[in-house]
Enzyme design. Structure first.
Site, PDB file in Angstrom:
ATOM      1  N   HIS A 200      51.495  15.876  64.848  1.00  0.00           N
ATOM      2  CA  HIS A 200      50.858  16.442  63.654  1.00  0.00           C
ATOM      3  C   HIS A 200      49.515  15.797  63.388  1.00  0.00           C
ATOM      4  CE1 HIS A 200      55.028  17.758  62.111  1.00  0.00           C
ATOM      5  NE2 HIS A 200      54.456  18.670  62.837  1.00  0.00           N
ATOM      6  N   ARG A 307      48.077  35.508  59.043  1.00  0.00           N
ATOM      7  CA  ARG A 307      49.481  35.075  59.159  1.00  0.00           C
ATOM      8  C   ARG A 307      50.022  34.880  57.746  1.00  0.00           C
ATOM      9  NH1 ARG A 307      47.413  31.856  63.859  1.00  0.00           N
ATOM     10  NH2 ARG A 307      48.757  32.295  65.621  1.00  0.00           N
ATOM     11  N   ARG A 343      49.385  40.696  58.954  1.00  0.00           N
ATOM     12  CA  ARG A 343      50.638  40.776  59.708  1.00  0.00           C
ATOM     13  C   ARG A 343      51.798  40.568  58.748  1.00  0.00           C
ATOM     14  NH1 ARG A 343      51.887  36.479  64.302  1.00  0.00           N
ATOM     15  NH2 ARG A 343      52.198  35.085  62.542  1.00  0.00           N
ATOM     16  N   GLU A 442      54.264  41.058  71.881  1.00  0.00           N
ATOM     17  CA  GLU A 442      54.536  39.653  72.221  1.00  0.00           C
ATOM     18  C   GLU A 442      55.903  39.456  72.867  1.00  0.00           C
ATOM     19  OE1 GLU A 442      53.870  37.291  68.675  1.00  0.00           O
ATOM     20  OE2 GLU A 442      54.843  38.739  67.377  1.00  0.00           O
ATOM     21  N   ASN A 465      50.659  33.869  72.664  1.00  0.00           N
ATOM     22  CA  ASN A 465      51.470  32.647  72.533  1.00  0.00           C
ATOM     23  C   ASN A 465      52.937  32.964  72.808  1.00  0.00           C
ATOM     24  OD1 ASN A 465      49.061  31.735  71.534  1.00  0.00           O
ATOM     25  ND2 ASN A 465      49.729  31.633  69.410  1.00  0.00           N
ATOM     26  N   ASP A 466      53.427  33.999  72.115  1.00  0.00           N
ATOM     27  CA  ASP A 466      54.829  34.358  72.307  1.00  0.00           C
ATOM     28  C   ASP A 466      55.037  35.122  73.604  1.00  0.00           C
ATOM     29  OD1 ASP A 466      56.339  33.231  70.227  1.00  0.00           O
ATOM     30  OD2 ASP A 466      55.429  34.609  68.797  1.00  0.00           O
ATOM     31  N   ARG A 476      56.683  25.590  75.358  1.00  0.00           N
ATOM     32  CA  ARG A 476      55.662  24.613  75.730  1.00  0.00           C
ATOM     33  C   ARG A 476      55.743  23.312  74.942  1.00  0.00           C
ATOM     34  NH1 ARG A 476      49.670  26.293  74.031  1.00  0.00           N
ATOM     35  NH2 ARG A 476      50.191  27.715  72.381  1.00  0.00           N
ATOM     36  N   CYS A 513      45.241  38.158  69.813  1.00  0.00           N
ATOM     37  CA  CYS A 513      45.094  37.214  68.702  1.00  0.00           C
ATOM     38  C   CYS A 513      45.843  35.904  68.972  1.00  0.00           C
ATOM     39  CB  CYS A 513      45.556  37.830  67.388  1.00  0.00           C
ATOM     40  SG  CYS A 513      47.293  38.245  67.374  1.00  0.00           S
TER      41      CYS A 513
HETATM   42  C1  PEP Z   1      51.227  34.871  69.199  1.00  0.00           C
HETATM   43  O1  PEP Z   1      52.435  34.822  69.416  1.00  0.00           O
HETATM   44  O2  PEP Z   1      50.356  34.830  70.099  1.00  0.00           O
HETATM   45  C2  PEP Z   1      50.739  34.955  67.814  1.00  0.00           C
HETATM   46  C3  PEP Z   1      49.465  35.151  67.547  1.00  0.00           C
HETATM   47  O3  PEP Z   1      51.669  34.794  66.837  1.00  0.00           O
HETATM   48  P1  PEP Z   1      52.126  33.351  66.273  1.00  0.00           P
HETATM   49  O4  PEP Z   1      51.328  32.321  67.031  1.00  0.00           O
HETATM   50  O5  PEP Z   1      51.840  33.366  64.819  1.00  0.00           O
HETATM   51  O6  PEP Z   1      53.556  33.367  66.611  1.00  0.00           O
HETATM   52 MG    MG Z   2      53.793  35.285  67.770  1.00  0.00          MG
END
Ligand code: PEP
Ligand code: MG
Length: 591
Positions: A200, A307, A343, A442, A465-466, A476, A513
């Site tokens: 953190h 978000r 979102r 995702e 990311n997801d 990760r 994103c």
């Molecule tokens: C993602 O999964 O890439 C994303 C933008 O959503 P979050 O990081 O909020 O899960």
């Molecule tokens: Mg996500």
């Protein structure tokens, strides 16, 4: 690891966690805890001792909420939410019951009992080979220090807010509470003996844009306040008593950094357009309407991902429709006519709410989260959808659903939107009838049925990311397999291409994103594959734009073609790095 000579230049190496170079005098901070004595109490004193503990816990809770509020306002809601973990420690009934039992059975003072129990928990967590759990140990110790200070009537032991002159902080560890107090004007950089890239404290250093190094082993014991040092947050080195030659070399690097910052400022109001005329839509990710200012300062053309989870975090009750409406309206109005893509609630996985305890799950990331949760918790979803619809009357609002894994979820969510639109119409409440609705792509299944989804939507926003996590089955945060988390894995490249093709076939636009969009190294690949919009973290909008303005879309397409035919993630990554360095070398100068 100090290198030998007593005088002259000496260096310590650690893990670079926040980029930049600074030089100045150091202040070594001794973060040691107050010493805890053991007292034996009489039976009559026990109840008062428990009351004293309860009062200290309430006081600690107020302090943490206050730090959290300051951090959320100053740095952003995501950083503020770090303190949710601290609040959870105070609500941990198992721990508290054990402390109370110890006071009652062993007839000891509250600070002794609290310290003994909490330290045992922390030691157990710290010993586990897992960054996430080790971070929980730091949280536990941070909260314990606060509780003990409150029981002992001590001030917070470190006061980093009132440093008299600019300095570089060196400490064994800096807790998130300490980091939250850092004042950028007087803290040039910091180094700690322990910590990891994902801690953190490291995350907060990056948000504050303070150069930082962790994992310096025994630096805090070997260094002394007042020594003159140079801290290189690019390469993870602290140099004590730097020679003239070193200062000269770093002077060059600092000059390059300053000149890059100037170049980035110069393009703030310019469009993201490639050298051969391809216009790219470049927007920013936010967590609170308060981030709207940062979006404008970053030179972004709107918000590609709002978000909304963070409106739900940091509070005792879920926000009402009215409170949400105010937040969405504030962002929409502040950025009008620029678009704001809101979102819907992406709860679960690693995002928990204090007021909505979700059941423990074996696989929270595969569990009751995001759209799955909202479709079952209709009251919560209704308040949010109505609030977003109402805000659409006040600006350029678009909406998207997270974690769509198949057509049924989309159909159900869209049906609810239609129902709430009808409600608003009958209540004569304004909203934008044409508000565009999109979905996050995702999950691998969403990519496979992208064609069916695209027919029913106005845009896709790829959550890399997801998508990477689910497609490669890699978490990760787990350091043992972190090397398998590869954004340039051929499977990911092909999934991106399939998503973009399905969208364009149905004439809808595609954004990215996830964090890939914030990394200038990946921008050419994404654009070459055909992405229409990149939505980046506000501090990274300028570097991405800088690169786009030096790129030819023809080069990007060539890179994408290579990536689609290549079988190796490493080779694709190397080509991405090569092209990015070739077109924008100044973004990558760290030496
Ligand atoms: C993602 O999964 O890439 C994303 C933008 O959503 P979050 O990081 O909020 O899960
Ligand atoms: Mg996500």
């Amino acid at each position: 690891m100090a290198e030998a000579p007593q005088r002259g230049e000496q260096s310590f190496r650690g893990i670079p966690v926040s980029a930049g170079v600074c030089r100045g005098r150091i202040l070594v901070i001794d973060g040691s805890r107050p010493s805890i004595g053991k007292r034996t109490l009489s039976d009559e004193q026990l109840q008062e001792e428990i009351n004293r503990l309860e009062r200290a816990l309430v006081q600690t809770r107020h302090q943490i909420l206050e730090v959290q509020r300051r951090v959320s306002e100053g740095m952003g809601a995501a950083e503020g939410s770090i303190f949710d973990a601290h609040l959870l420690v105070l609500e941990d009934r198992t721990l508290l019951d054990e402390v109370i039992r110890m006071i009652q059975t062993q007839k000891v003072n509250a600070e002794y009992a609290f310290h003994s129990v909490a330290e045992r928990y922390a030691t157990t967590l710290a010993a586990i080979e897992d960054d996430y759990l080790r971070e929980r140990a730091t949280d536990m110790r941070d909260v314990t220090t606060r509780v003990l200070n409150n029981l002992l009537g001590l001030e917070e032991e470190l006061n980093l807010r009132h440093l008299k002159e600019p300095c570089i902080i060196i400490s064994h560890d800096l807790t998130p509470s300490n980091t939250a107090q850092l004042d950028k004007r007087n803290v040039l950089g910091f180094g700690t003996d322990v910590g990891s890239k994902t801690s953190h404290t490291a995350i907060m250093a990056r948000s504050l844009r303070i150069p930082a190094i962790v994992g310096l082993k025994d630096a805090s014991a070997k260094l002394e306040s007042g020594q003159y040092v140079l801290l290189d947050g690019f390469n993870g080195v602290i140099i004590i008593n730097p020679t003239d030659q070193t200062l000269f070399e770093y002077g060059q690097l600092i000059k390059k950094q300053v000149s890059l910052e100037e170049k980035l400022r110069d393009i703030q109001l310019k469009p993201a357009v490639t050298l051969d005329g391809q216009r790219v839509f470049l927007s920013a990710n936010i967590e609170s309407p308060k981030d709207s200012e940062a979006v404008k300062l970053a030179g972004a053309e709107g918000v590609g991902l709002f978000r909304t989870e963070y409106l739900f975090i940091n509070r005792d009750l879920p926000p009402s429709e009215e409170q949400q409406y105010e937040a969405y309206r504030e962002a929409a109005q502040a950025l009008k006519p620029l678009p704001v893509v809101i979102r819907t609630l992406d709860l679960g996985g690693d995002k928990f709410l204090a007021h909505l305890p979700l059941p423990r799950e074996m696989n929270p990331f595969l569990g009751w989260r995001a759209i799955r949760f909202c479709l079952q918790e209709e009251d919560i979803f209704r308040a949010q959808l109505r609030a977003i619809l109402r805000a659409s009357a006040e600006g350029n609002v678009k909406m998207m659903y997270p974690m769509i894994s198949g057509l049924d979820e989309l159909t159900q969510a869209n049906a609810l939107v239609e129902r709430y639109k009808a409600e608003l119409r009958s209540e004569k409440i304004a909203f934008d009838e044409q508000m565009e609705i999109g979905a996050m792509i995702e999950t691998p299944s969403a990519v496979i049925v992208a064609d069916s989804l695209a027919k029913r939507l106005k845009f896709f926003s790829i959550g890399t990311n997801d998508l990477i996590k689910y497609s490669l089955a890699v978490d990760r945060m787990n350091e043992k397999i972190a090397h398998l988390y590869e954004p340039t894995h051929p499977a990911i490249v092909r999934l991106l291409k399939a998503t973009i093709d399905a969208a364009h076939h149905h004439k809808i636009w595609v954004s990215v994103c996830g964090e890939m969009a914030s990394d200038p190294v990946f921008a050419p690949l994404l654009l070459g594959l055909g992405v229409d919009e990149l939505s980046a973290a506000p501090p990274l909008v300028a570097p991405v734009k800088f690169l786009i303005r030096r790129l030819k879309i023809a080069e990007a397409r060539e890179l994408a073609e290579f990536a689609l035919s290549c079988e190796s993630a490493g080779e694709i990554l190397a080509r991405c790095q090569e092209l990015a360095r070739q077109v924008a070398p100044s973004l990558f100068e760290t030496k």
